[in-house]
Each structure stands twice: as structure tokens, then as C-alpha cells.
Scaffold this active site. Sequence first.
Site, PDB file in Angstrom:
ATOM      1  CG  HIS A  50      -0.098 -21.925  18.524  1.00  0.00           C
ATOM      2  ND1 HIS A  50      -1.318 -21.881  17.877  1.00  0.00           N
ATOM      3  CD2 HIS A  50      -0.171 -22.981  19.366  1.00  0.00           C
ATOM      4  CE1 HIS A  50      -2.080 -22.866  18.286  1.00  0.00           C
ATOM      5  NE2 HIS A  50      -1.413 -23.556  19.196  1.00  0.00           N
ATOM      6  CG  ASP A  51      -1.548 -18.916  15.521  1.00  0.00           C
ATOM      7  OD1 ASP A  51      -1.130 -18.342  14.503  1.00  0.00           O
ATOM      8  OD2 ASP A  51      -1.430 -20.152  15.703  1.00  0.00           O
ATOM      9  N   GLY A 103      -3.433 -21.287  22.630  1.00  0.00           N
ATOM     10  CA  GLY A 103      -3.327 -20.746  21.283  1.00  0.00           C
ATOM     11  C   GLY A 103      -4.527 -19.896  20.891  1.00  0.00           C
TER      12      GLY A 103
END
Length: 269
Positions: free
Chosen positions: A126-127, A144
Site C-alpha cells: 500500500h501507498d 508500504g
Amino acid sequence: MANPDKKMIAATAIIKEGAKIGENVEIGDFCVIGENVEIGDGSKLYNNVTIIGNTKLGQNNTIFPYAVLGTIPQDLKYDGEEVELIIGDKNLIREHCMINPGTKGGLSKTIIGNENLLMAFVHVAHDCIIKNHCILANNATLGGHVEMGDYVNIGGMTPVHQFVHIGDGAMIAGGSALTQDIPPFCMAEGNRAVIRGLNKHRMRKLFSREDIDFISKLYKRIFSGSAPMRELVQKELDENPQNQYVSKICNFILQSQRGIPIKKGVLDE
């Protein structure tokens, strides 16, 4: 986006109502495409590809079997918020890759640029931000919030720790474990990875001989150990405020939150 030619979508594929499929898109057997997915013109999905969530693919991407894009982040803080996965054009995403969207604790989106190659079993958490022309070899893993510049190479079986930044043209050797930031055009290797030199193979493709010599000398001064690195970096910025390479490299180092893994003398050759 226009409705695709039904002949280019396998009868066994599941396309949820609301999905936007561009022109000349091929979708193979047993693919699953969610209702909030957009797939750009000229893209090709082999069999057994899953794309769900708020996922947008640009044009001319090729997705190989068993890749999974857009499933919720592997982050216990994720609480069902609206998040995105955005992928640009002309990317090759090989077998069994998994790419997650963002979280509200980060950018709320994961972004992948153009003309990248993600080899088999790559995981992008994520991200993350991956810019353009990058190569992630088999089983490379990004935690992440990792950010990668252009023309970055990550070797096979290499994990990259959360929040690490990797500058343009850097190379991380296979089987390494990267926990700190790698400035532009550097090579890093080891567990834990440290800078071993400059990625001159990539630099020769991007720069003139004069520019390569300038960058090499700049790094030798910065990594000399004659003073704290941040003092040396600031001195370079003060003395060469208009030079694009000084600005790119020195500002990257000054902005680093995880530190730079350098050993004294590594660039003295």
C-alpha cells in the site's frame, strides 16, 4: 472508453457491471474484473487475472496469469476507506504479482508509472510510488510507503522496508535486504544493504562522460567522511545552487528520513 469487441473477451471471464473496458482490450479465460475497474485501450490480460477495487490501468498494459491487482491492503489499520490503485501505460506485470491500493494513513493510493517490468511474484504494498522504466525482479517485495524514482532496478528476492526511498537510476542487488534510503545512481548490496558504488551501467545510458565524471566526483566528496554528510551536502548546494545533479542528489540526502547506508571509502576507487 468504448465497449470492447466481445470476441476479445473469453466466455469464462467475469466482468462486473460498471467496469470500463477500453478498445482492443483482450481478457482471457477465468479473469475477474470488478465494477470499479478501468482498463485502458490495447491492454491484454492473460487467463486467471483478478483486478478489483478502485483500480485504473492505462493503455497497452500486459497482465500475466494469476496476477492480483487492487485487493485491500495487508495493513491492519485499513478500515474499509475508499482507496485507489493507479497504473500507467505499457507496463508488464508478470505471473502471481500482487499490488495493493493505498490507505488513509498514507496517500490513499498506490501509483505505478509507465513502462515498468514487474517479474513473477513481485509484491507492491500500500501507498507505494513506482515511477517509470523500473525493473523489479522475481520475488522482490516493497513494504508500504516505498517510493522509487525512474530507471530503478531491484534484484530478485530483495525486500525493501517500509518508507524507504530509492532515487533515480539506483540498483539494489538480488538477495539484499534494504532498510535505508538509496540516493540516485547508487548501487547497494548486502543484508543489510549498503552502498557499494555507482550504477555506471545505467549512468552510461543516460549521461555524457563529462556528466558521469562530475557525479562520481560529487559522490566522493559527499561520502568522504571528512565532515558529517549533511554538512558536506549543504556545502555542495551552497557552492553549486544551479547544478541539476547537485540539486537532485543533495536534496535527496537532506530529505532522507531513514538515513543513507554508506561505508567510508566505498567510492574512493
